[in-house]
Design an enzyme around this catalytic site. Structure first.
Site, PDB file in Angstrom:
ATOM      1  N   ARG A   1      44.082  46.461  52.230  1.00 23.34           N
ATOM      2  CA  ARG A   1      43.516  45.943  50.977  1.00 23.34           C
ATOM      3  C   ARG A   1      43.599  44.424  51.002  1.00 23.34           C
ATOM      4  O   ARG A   1      44.693  43.864  51.020  1.00 23.34           O
ATOM      5  CB  ARG A   1      44.295  46.518  49.793  1.00 23.34           C
ATOM      6  CG  ARG A   1      43.815  46.014  48.471  1.00 23.34           C
ATOM      7  CD  ARG A   1      44.564  46.599  47.271  1.00 23.34           C
ATOM      8  NE  ARG A   1      44.178  45.812  46.123  1.00 23.34           N
ATOM      9  CZ  ARG A   1      45.006  45.283  45.233  1.00 23.34           C
ATOM     10  NH1 ARG A   1      46.307  45.510  45.311  1.00 23.34           N
ATOM     11  NH2 ARG A   1      44.552  44.540  44.259  1.00 23.34           N
TER      12      ARG A   1
ATOM     13  N   HIS B   1      41.650  38.294  42.893  1.00 22.82           N
ATOM     14  CA  HIS B   1      43.113  38.349  42.870  1.00 22.82           C
ATOM     15  C   HIS B   1      43.618  36.939  42.530  1.00 22.82           C
ATOM     16  O   HIS B   1      44.299  36.306  43.319  1.00 22.82           O
ATOM     17  CB  HIS B   1      43.643  38.858  44.211  1.00 22.82           C
ATOM     18  CG  HIS B   1      45.068  39.317  44.191  1.00 22.82           C
ATOM     19  ND1 HIS B   1      45.470  40.558  44.647  1.00 22.82           N
ATOM     20  CD2 HIS B   1      46.205  38.702  43.792  1.00 22.82           C
ATOM     21  CE1 HIS B   1      46.779  40.674  44.530  1.00 22.82           C
ATOM     22  NE2 HIS B   1      47.257  39.555  44.026  1.00 22.82           N
TER      23      HIS B   1
ATOM     24  N   GLU C   1      45.458  43.100  38.572  1.00 24.95           N
ATOM     25  CA  GLU C   1      46.460  42.790  37.536  1.00 24.95           C
ATOM     26  C   GLU C   1      45.951  41.801  36.487  1.00 24.95           C
ATOM     27  O   GLU C   1      46.459  40.678  36.384  1.00 24.95           O
ATOM     28  CB  GLU C   1      47.745  42.258  38.188  1.00 24.95           C
ATOM     29  CG  GLU C   1      48.419  43.280  39.070  1.00 24.95           C
ATOM     30  CD  GLU C   1      49.732  42.793  39.667  1.00 24.95           C
ATOM     31  OE1 GLU C   1      50.120  41.637  39.425  1.00 24.95           O
ATOM     32  OE2 GLU C   1      50.374  43.583  40.372  1.00 24.95           O
TER      33      GLU C   1
ATOM     34  N   ASN D   1      49.214  49.048  40.284  1.00 23.51           N
ATOM     35  CA  ASN D   1      50.313  48.395  41.006  1.00 23.51           C
ATOM     36  C   ASN D   1      51.608  48.672  40.252  1.00 23.51           C
ATOM     37  O   ASN D   1      51.740  48.285  39.090  1.00 23.51           O
ATOM     38  CB  ASN D   1      50.099  46.877  41.041  1.00 23.51           C
ATOM     39  CG  ASN D   1      48.795  46.489  41.733  1.00 23.51           C
ATOM     40  OD1 ASN D   1      48.140  47.329  42.351  1.00 23.51           O
ATOM     41  ND2 ASN D   1      48.423  45.227  41.638  1.00 23.51           N
TER      42      ASN D   1
ATOM     43  N   TYR E   1      55.853  48.524  40.529  1.00 19.97           N
ATOM     44  CA  TYR E   1      57.080  48.098  41.220  1.00 19.97           C
ATOM     45  C   TYR E   1      58.327  48.654  40.559  1.00 19.97           C
ATOM     46  O   TYR E   1      59.337  48.873  41.184  1.00 19.97           O
ATOM     47  CB  TYR E   1      57.159  46.564  41.244  1.00 19.97           C
ATOM     48  CG  TYR E   1      56.110  45.953  42.135  1.00 19.97           C
ATOM     49  CD1 TYR E   1      56.414  45.618  43.451  1.00 19.97           C
ATOM     50  CD2 TYR E   1      54.811  45.761  41.692  1.00 19.97           C
ATOM     51  CE1 TYR E   1      55.450  45.081  44.286  1.00 19.97           C
ATOM     52  CE2 TYR E   1      53.835  45.219  42.507  1.00 19.97           C
ATOM     53  CZ  TYR E   1      54.152  44.890  43.813  1.00 19.97           C
ATOM     54  OH  TYR E   1      53.194  44.368  44.643  1.00 19.97           O
TER      55      TYR E   1
ATOM     56  N   GLU F   1      49.468  48.821  44.900  1.00 20.39           N
ATOM     57  CA  GLU F   1      50.601  47.975  45.325  1.00 20.39           C
ATOM     58  C   GLU F   1      51.906  48.652  44.950  1.00 20.39           C
ATOM     59  O   GLU F   1      52.037  49.205  43.858  1.00 20.39           O
ATOM     60  CB  GLU F   1      50.597  46.612  44.616  1.00 20.39           C
ATOM     61  CG  GLU F   1      49.603  45.615  45.109  1.00 20.39           C
ATOM     62  CD  GLU F   1      49.715  44.264  44.384  1.00 20.39           C
ATOM     63  OE1 GLU F   1      50.802  43.910  43.891  1.00 20.39           O
ATOM     64  OE2 GLU F   1      48.678  43.584  44.308  1.00 20.39           O
TER      65      GLU F   1
HETATM   66  O1  IFM Z   1      52.632  39.120  45.047  1.00 24.47           O
HETATM   67  C1  IFM Z   1      52.276  39.842  43.908  1.00 24.47           C
HETATM   68  C2  IFM Z   1      50.816  40.218  43.968  1.00 24.47           C
HETATM   69  O2  IFM Z   1      49.995  39.115  44.118  1.00 24.47           O
HETATM   70  C3  IFM Z   1      50.423  40.938  42.703  1.00 24.47           C
HETATM   71  N1  IFM Z   1      51.322  42.014  42.430  1.00 24.47           N
HETATM   72  C4  IFM Z   1      52.731  41.776  42.465  1.00 24.47           C
HETATM   73  C5  IFM Z   1      53.104  41.097  43.771  1.00 24.47           C
HETATM   74  C6  IFM Z   1      54.614  40.816  43.800  1.00 24.47           C
HETATM   75  O3  IFM Z   1      54.983  40.006  42.740  1.00 24.47           O
END
Ligand code: IFM
Length: 450
Positions: A74, A118, A163, A298, A300, A355
């Site tokens: 990606r 992005h 995002e 995305n 985390y 992500e």
């Molecule tokens: O590095 C970033 C990315 O650009 C967008 N999502 C979160 C990642 C980690 O912070």
């Protein structure tokens, strides 16, 4: 247990974070080129001027992807590299870079997933008001047409915007990301509406311009809320927390994705923002809800809730010394079970994790290798939860690890290392980390090695 047969295993990166060549071959300026010049904006005064020098080393990087066994990559396109003024004149040299990169990927049997935006917004358009300008959705649609006309003979997977919550909130409200603005709620809501219109227009352009059948998605981020206990009441509270504009403001994933998939803003958000909403035309939701094919997201981390004695949802206290990454983000694998489960339930669209990953304190050991057991354990735990969601009926179609390689982590500069490939930012040397070799086995066994 394996993942579905056609599951896609990939890794992700983004133009400003890895390309470098910020002022070469006719590229225009982006808001990040300007923001990194401001005193105190980025740790250590780091910039993306050189970054991983991927613009010049892309062939080597594709070979590394191949060695890791990636099925998909990606990437994002730098809008001002292709359109230096953001609209109008095309910079053929910039477009040619992506043309060559796509060929290189395909020659090595790696499927490209292109993200159109992005965050490296053209500075020339920013000077005209940027996302606040009523023409901004059209600018994005025109840029999309240039890219899709050139690359869609070979590219079939498209992601419009990465995002939106981050560049709107951090870039336009808190001023800690480019373009560094601190705007009021009325402007922020206008921007978010324009971004959604831009997404919808781009989706239409992609489908209409493409030379082959396409798959289109968007990549919002989320920190899903998950239940401490699996009771019906706890799960319901977590579901409500996940989709709460009241609690999450413009970070709420449904503020963005309800318009896209359901053709309307969420009720609680409409009530809260009533006085600040922009003019919304009747046809806007028709544009915004242009059909797309998958729910990219995305993830985390997430946050855990429990019910108190009155049955109210409250944050479940984190254990003392709870696990966290180098960026101080808590490690919460359950987010990859509950997030996709709730999204699938609400929107009924196949889910792709666009992500997921972690920043780790990685360095080159005396043996010349980069050992990152934390990243292996992290990814293992998160993927198991994702697999569980799939086993419970969620249509999960892919996973992209963030990131392919260490890179420019926005306001943190080069302090955070998210990559499966280590990058020496002085010499540009790359070293494949242990986690990437581990990921290779996961890919080869379609997840059975987890
Ligand atoms: O590095 C970033 C990315 O650009 C967008 N999502 C979160 C990642 C980690 O912070």
């Amino acid at each position: 247990m394996k993942f579905p047969e056609n599951f896609v295993w990939g890794a992700a990166a983004a133009s400003y974070q890895i390309e470098g060549a910020a002022h070469e071959d006719g590229k225009g300026l982006s808001v990040w080129d300007m923001f990194t010049r401001q005193e105190g904006a980025v740790q250590n005064r780091d910039t993306g001027d050189i970054a991983c020098n991927h613009y010049y080393r892309y062939k080597e990087d594709v070979q590394l992807m191949k060695e890791i066994g990636l099925q998909a990559y990606r990437l994002s396109i730098s809008w001002p590299r292709v359109l230096p003024e953001g609209a109008g004149r095309v910079n053929e040299k910039g477009l040619d870079f992506y043309d060559r990169l796509i060929d290189e990927l395909l020659e090595n049997k790696i499927e490209p997933y292109i993200t159109l935006f992005h965050w490296d917004y053209p500075y020339e358009l920013y000077k005209k008001g940027g996302w606040l300008n009523p023409d901004s959705p059209e600018w994005f649609a025109e840029y999309t047409e240039v890219i899709v006309s050139k690359l869609s003979d070979r590219v079939k997977n498209w992601i419009t915007i990465n995002e939106p919550q981050v560049f709107v909130n951090l870039g336009h409200k808190d001023g800690v990301h480019a373009p560094g603005l601190k705007l009021g709620l009325d402007d922020l809501l206008q921007i978010s509406h324009n971004v959604l219109l831009a997404h919808g227009k781009a989706a239409k352009v992609i489908r209409e311009t493409s030379k082959q059948d396409v798959r289109i998605g968007m990549a919002p981020c989320d920190s899903p809320v998950f239940p401490a206990k699996n009771s019906i009441e706890n799960i319901q509270a977590a579901r409500e927390g996940t989709f709460s504009v009241e609690q999450k403001g413009l970070w709420a994933i449904n503020w963005w994705m309800d318009p896209v998939f359901l053709g309307k803003y969420p009720e609680d958000g409409l009530k809260i923002y009533e006085k600040y909403l922009p003019e919304i035309k009747d046809e806007d939701f028709k544009i915004i809800s242009e059909p797309i094919d998958f729910f990219g997201v995305n993830i985390y981390q997430g946050s855990c809730i429990k019910l108190d004695e009155k049955g109210q949802a409250v944050p479940a206290r984190k254990k003392t010394g709870y696990p966290r990454n180098a960026y101080y983000w808590p490690i919460t694998p359950e987010a990859l079970y509950w997030g996709p489960s709730f999204y699938y339930e609400r929107y009924g669209k196949p889910v792709i994790i666009t992500e997921n990953g972690m920043s780790n304190v990685d360095w080159v050991s005396l043996d010349g290798k980069v050992h990152d057991p934390q990243r292996i354990d992290f990814t293992n735990r998160y993927l198991k939860e994702l697999q569980k969601a799939g086993a419970d009926g969620v249509d999960i179609q892919g996973y992209f690890h963030w990131s392919l390689m260490d890179n420019f982590e926005w306001a943190q500069g080069y302090l955070e290392r998210f990559g499966m490939i280590y990058v020496d930012f002085e010499t540009g040397e790359r070293i494949i980390k242990d986690s990437a070799y581990w990921y290779k086995k996961v890919i080869e066994t379609n997840g059975e090695a987890l």
